[in-house]
Design a protein around this motif. Structure first.
Motif, PDB file in Angstrom:
ATOM      1  N   GLN A 114       0.796  -1.226   0.000  1.00 12.88           N
ATOM      2  CA  GLN A 114       0.000   0.000   0.000  1.00 12.88           C
ATOM      3  C   GLN A 114       0.832   1.282   0.000  1.00 12.88           C
ATOM      4  O   GLN A 114       0.274   2.377  -0.063  1.00 12.88           O
ATOM      5  CB  GLN A 114      -0.918   0.006   1.227  1.00 12.88           C
ATOM      6  N   ARG A 117       0.547   3.428  -3.306  1.00  9.79           N
ATOM      7  CA  ARG A 117      -0.872   3.701  -3.559  1.00  9.79           C
ATOM      8  C   ARG A 117      -1.411   4.766  -2.611  1.00  9.79           C
ATOM      9  O   ARG A 117      -2.105   5.696  -3.028  1.00  9.79           O
ATOM     10  CB  ARG A 117      -1.673   2.406  -3.420  1.00  9.79           C
ATOM     11  N   GLU A 561     -14.491  -5.089  -6.061  1.00 11.36           N
ATOM     12  CA  GLU A 561     -13.255  -4.337  -5.849  1.00 11.36           C
ATOM     13  C   GLU A 561     -12.346  -4.332  -7.072  1.00 11.36           C
ATOM     14  O   GLU A 561     -11.484  -3.466  -7.188  1.00 11.36           O
ATOM     15  CB  GLU A 561     -12.510  -4.900  -4.636  1.00 11.36           C
ATOM     16  N   TYR A 562     -12.496  -5.296  -7.950  1.00  9.84           N
ATOM     17  CA  TYR A 562     -11.626  -5.376  -9.118  1.00  9.84           C
ATOM     18  C   TYR A 562     -12.284  -4.681 -10.308  1.00  9.84           C
ATOM     19  O   TYR A 562     -13.477  -4.391 -10.312  1.00  9.84           O
ATOM     20  CB  TYR A 562     -11.320  -6.833  -9.460  1.00  9.84           C
ATOM     21  N   TYR A 595      -6.756 -10.715  -9.273  1.00  6.97           N
ATOM     22  CA  TYR A 595      -6.688  -9.357  -8.726  1.00  6.97           C
ATOM     23  C   TYR A 595      -6.485  -9.461  -7.222  1.00  6.97           C
ATOM     24  O   TYR A 595      -7.226 -10.170  -6.533  1.00  6.97           O
ATOM     25  CB  TYR A 595      -7.985  -8.602  -9.006  1.00  6.97           C
ATOM     26  N   HIS A 597      -4.572  -6.933  -3.738  1.00 10.97           N
ATOM     27  CA  HIS A 597      -3.784  -5.797  -3.302  1.00 10.97           C
ATOM     28  C   HIS A 597      -3.829  -4.656  -4.318  1.00 10.97           C
ATOM     29  O   HIS A 597      -2.821  -4.008  -4.610  1.00 10.97           O
ATOM     30  CB  HIS A 597      -2.353  -6.221  -2.994  1.00 10.97           C
ATOM     31  N   ASN A 598      -5.033  -4.486  -4.898  1.00  9.52           N
ATOM     32  CA  ASN A 598      -5.347  -3.367  -5.786  1.00  9.52           C
ATOM     33  C   ASN A 598      -4.696  -3.449  -7.158  1.00  9.52           C
ATOM     34  O   ASN A 598      -4.754  -2.486  -7.926  1.00  9.52           O
ATOM     35  CB  ASN A 598      -4.964  -2.026  -5.123  1.00  9.52           C
ATOM     36  N   THR A 599      -4.089  -4.574  -7.495  1.00 11.10           N
ATOM     37  CA  THR A 599      -3.382  -4.717  -8.764  1.00 11.10           C
ATOM     38  C   THR A 599      -3.908  -5.934  -9.531  1.00 11.10           C
ATOM     39  O   THR A 599      -4.234  -6.964  -8.941  1.00 11.10           O
ATOM     40  CB  THR A 599      -1.868  -4.849  -8.513  1.00 11.10           C
ATOM     41  N   CYS A 625      -0.794  -2.059 -12.882  1.00 15.02           N
ATOM     42  CA  CYS A 625      -0.653  -1.430 -11.568  1.00 15.02           C
ATOM     43  C   CYS A 625      -0.707   0.087 -11.703  1.00 15.02           C
ATOM     44  O   CYS A 625      -0.167   0.818 -10.878  1.00 15.02           O
ATOM     45  CB  CYS A 625       0.646  -1.859 -10.896  1.00 15.02           C
ATOM     46  N   THR A 692      -0.688   1.486  -8.075  1.00 19.74           N
ATOM     47  CA  THR A 692      -1.016   0.592  -6.970  1.00 19.74           C
ATOM     48  C   THR A 692       0.235  -0.208  -6.615  1.00 19.74           C
ATOM     49  O   THR A 692       1.315   0.062  -7.126  1.00 19.74           O
ATOM     50  CB  THR A 692      -2.176  -0.341  -7.356  1.00 19.74           C
TER      51      THR A 692
END
Length: 735
Positions: A114, A117, A561-562, A595, A597-599, A625, A692
């Motif tokens: 994080q 990000r 979330e993705y 997907y 950890h935001n990536t 990312c 990200t």
């Protein structure tokens, strides 16, 4: 990109920028050891602009490294973000490690991928605001409108072509009000971000300069080594230290543990890891070797604590839970029960993973000096503020008494989120009234640490008229997964009838976050299941994913979330870059797309069979990312995650019997070897979206990519980690 804020809000924003920011080492020291620095930083008079930036009259810029560095490269990439918006020459930037400072910074944590990000926007605003103040000062000196001036590489220019360096106006600029309106750069104008920069600390690392916690020393410091229970669930009954005390270099032998027990009895926070309820024996000595020898000379008797949770039969008990009825529902769409009842066929598989130690290159260690005036702590921790609070509670001191200095870490992977070893060092120093370095051996770390929890997943899908109609995922995990299942990740939103449940098995084994927590095995289980599901449906593997993602696009869900578009993007790229389906005879390919950890990541593994054994030859990785701050560092992170993922999926085996770990060093626990590492090709989606993380997202998908390739090569469906050890066991093979 216009941003308007008051002085008050800017100061707040500046503090928030520490949420994963700059890291502790000196960019200046990246020079070769025999080259003198061009500037003696100690003789420069710096002017503070905020908690992150200092500028000297010579135009040199110091940026404070706020967050812990665990090898993820933020010591290079995060200064790049400020330097970009500050418009200073990269060669004029230096970075120094900031201590824990809760007044000026927030979120001084390394974890969860994080860092960039969370700090991307605040860091940019920090640099842009300082630049605007410098421009305003120059404009005032010239008597011109600041809007007619510009800055580049530390030089301010007006419409007449006159120039002033940052150092020429730094005194005046620092006295100005914080501007209410600043403009951030358009990404197309970046000159530092997006350009590969080498790890600025690399020369110190490879020449062994003092950077890490184990390197730290103070005058009068002694060493300590802690004898902990040999099995989880045991407590100290008695010990004999007479032989240890006879050894030269051993100063004393003491016990600790009472303060930790007091915290637990008072119901105070245990700082995310179960504190031991037993006394521990501590050897104090003059050197590391003295205390290690002394600890081996102690004879201790341990007994089982009947009040502690069971440490036995994890596999059997997890399966019982998985087949039971006590679950917590994390997400429920439609009616899975009805879909299954009406199905032509239900496909069901169970996937199993083991406990895993973290095995950081640098074992746990910490320095503590407890005095009546203050408590000075120095060492490697991913959560320094949590360490500060834990030690304050342990010693009954004010948080204001605790001072934490950060060192570089020889790996973290989640282990150093937990500060049990910091608390041990503080309790030892408090007891002996001396500065002390608590050190652990590899055996200590592997046998008395914190582990990835063993877990099992049961995944079932219903098929009606050749169509996927339902999906049901259940998890049983030792002590519960840290964050539970991820109910809003793929395939959530893609299947009308969808349910995710979880349950836990209580155990005295201490578990916690392990690199890419909650997804490091879940990704393999789900993506292996989808590979088998595509075969069962008689559809192309890529098409199945593309079609499911189209369902998400056609039925938007704010809880998802993705991004279905971004997952489709990496899937298309990896198919192209891997030459999917068009490789030479004898090469077998497996696909995985995930997907976390935001990536968004997609991977293809190329496997060949050599002497009857599957060998991973190549992994192609496509990543979205967002903006890639430092392509060189990003490439290294991505490759490291892939190789780590292959190693643990293929070889790493770890378990407990009677609470005793099955391995205590690398002679009995296999990490991936040099000869087993494949070629890794990494490709990034070009983007102007905010960046990200990358420390973790490439690890989870690779296990499934390898397993799916092995299936094509050998016709077996692997369902249990590690693959190599379990290839010939019936419980690990489906079909």
């Amino acid at each position: 990109m216009k941003h308007t804020f008051s002085r008050r809000s800017f100061l707040k924003t500046s503090a928030l920028a520490s949420g994963g920011m700059l890291i502790g080492f000196n960019l200046f020291n990246s020079c070769k050891s025999d080259v003198e620095p061009p500037v003696d930083l100690s003789k420069l008079n710096y002017k503070d602009f905020n908690a992150y930036i200092k500028i000297s009259p010579e135009g040199k810029v110091t940026i404070y490294s706020v967050n812990p560095e665990i090898g993820q490269g933020v010591k290079t990439s995060m200064p790049m973000i400020i330097a970009e918006e500050l418009d200073v020459a990269w060669d004029d930037v230096y970075v120094v490690q900031a201590p824990l400072d809760t007044e000026n910074y927030s979120g001084q944590v390394a974890g969860g991928s994080q860092s960039i990000r969370r700090s991307w926007q605040p860091l940019r605003e920090t640099g842009a605001t300082a630049k605007q103040m410098l421009i305003n000062a120059a404009a005032a000196q010239w008597g011109v409108d600041a809007n007619t001036c510009s800055a580049k590489a530390g030089v301010i220019t007006n419409a007449n072509g006159d120039t002033l360096g940052y150092g020429d106006v730094v005194e005046a600029a620092a006295a100005l009000d914080v501007p209410e309106d600043v403009t951030l750069k358009n990404p197309k104008d970046f000159t530092i971000i997006g350009k590969g920069k080498g790890n600025v600390d690399i020369d110190k690392i490879i020449t062994g300069k003092p950077l890490f916690g184990l390197d730290y020393k103070e005058e009068g410091m002694v060493y300590a080594s802690v004898l902990r229970p040999p099995a989880f669930g045991q407590i100290l009954e008695s010990y004999d230290a007479s032989k240890a005390k006879e050894l030269p270099g051993v100063i004393d032998v003491i016990t600790i543990g009472e303060k930790a027990r007091t915290l637990l009895s008072e119901g105070k926070p245990n700082w995310s890891v179960k504190l031991s309820t037993t006394d521990k024996v501590v050897v104090i000595g003059k050197t590391t070797w003295d205390v290690i020898k002394g600890k081996k000379a102690i004879t201790a008797t341990w007994k089982t604590d009947s009040d502690l949770e069971s440490t036995e039969n994890h596999d059997e008990k997890l399966l019982d839970l998985l087949n039971g009825k006590k679950f917590r529902t994390r997400r429920k769409d439609g009616n899975v029960k009805k879909a299954f009842a009406n199905a032509d066929k239900v496909l069901e598989r169970v996937y199993e993973s083991t406990f895993l130690p973290h095995n950081t290159m640098e074992p746990m260690n910490f320095f503590a000096n407890v005095t009546p005036e203050k408590v000075h702590l120095v060492g490697p921790t991913q959560t320094p503020e949590a360490a500060e609070n834990a030690v304050a509670s342990l010693l009954g001191r004010s948080v204001d008494d605790i001072h934490v200095d950060l060192t570089r870490m020889g790996g973290g992977f989640g282990r150093r989120l937990y500060n049990d070893y910091v608390m041990e060092a503080a309790e030892i120093s408090d007891a002996i009234k001396k500065p002390v370095k608590m050190i652990s051996t590899r055996e200590d770390d592997m046998t008395t640490g914190v582990y990835r929890p063993a877990s099992k997943y049961k995944i079932a899908a219903s098929i009606k008229d050749g169509k996927l109609t339902g999906y049901y995922l259940k998890e049983a995990c030792v002590n519960g997964n840290m964050y539970g299942l991820i109910p809003n990740f793929f395939p959530a939103g893609a299947i009308e009838n969808y349910q995710v449940d979880s349950t836990r098995l209580n155990s005295n084994i201490t578990v916690g976050a392990w690199r890419a927590p909650y997804t490091n095995f879940l990704a393999s289980a789900e993506q292996c299941f989808f590979d088998e599901l595509a075969e069962e449906l008689g559809v192309d593997r890529v098409k199945l994913h593309m079609d499911l993602l189209e369902n998400v696009k056609n039925n938007p869900d704010p809880k998802i979330e993705y991004s279905p578009e971004r997952l489709q993007g990496v899937l298309k790229m990896v198919v192209e870059k891997s030459n999917w389906g068009k490789v030479a005879d004898g090469v077998y390919q497996g696909l995985s797309v995930y997907y976390c950890h935001n990536t968004h990541v997609a991977e293809v593994a190329d496997v060949m069979i050599e002497n009857g054994v599957p060998v991973v030859k190549k992994v192609t990785c496509a990543i979205d990312c967002g903006i890639v701050v430092n392509p060189l560092g990003a490439m290294n992170q991505a490759k490291g995650g892939v190789l780590d993922g292959i190693g643990h999926a293929m070889y790493a085996d770890f378990s407990f019997k009677d609470g005793v770990p099955s391995a205590n060093n690398f002679n009995s626990y296999q990490l991936i070897r040099m000869a087993q590492t494949p070629k890794v090709d990494v490709h990034f989606i070009e983007s102007d979206i905010a960046p990200t993380g990358l420390g973790e997202p490439t690890l989870p998908p690779v296990g499934a990519a390898v397993a799916n390739a092995i299936y094509k090569a050998m016709g077996i469906r692997l369902t249990k980690f590690p693959y190599i050890n379990n290839m010939n066991t019936e419980s690990s093979i489906a079909g």
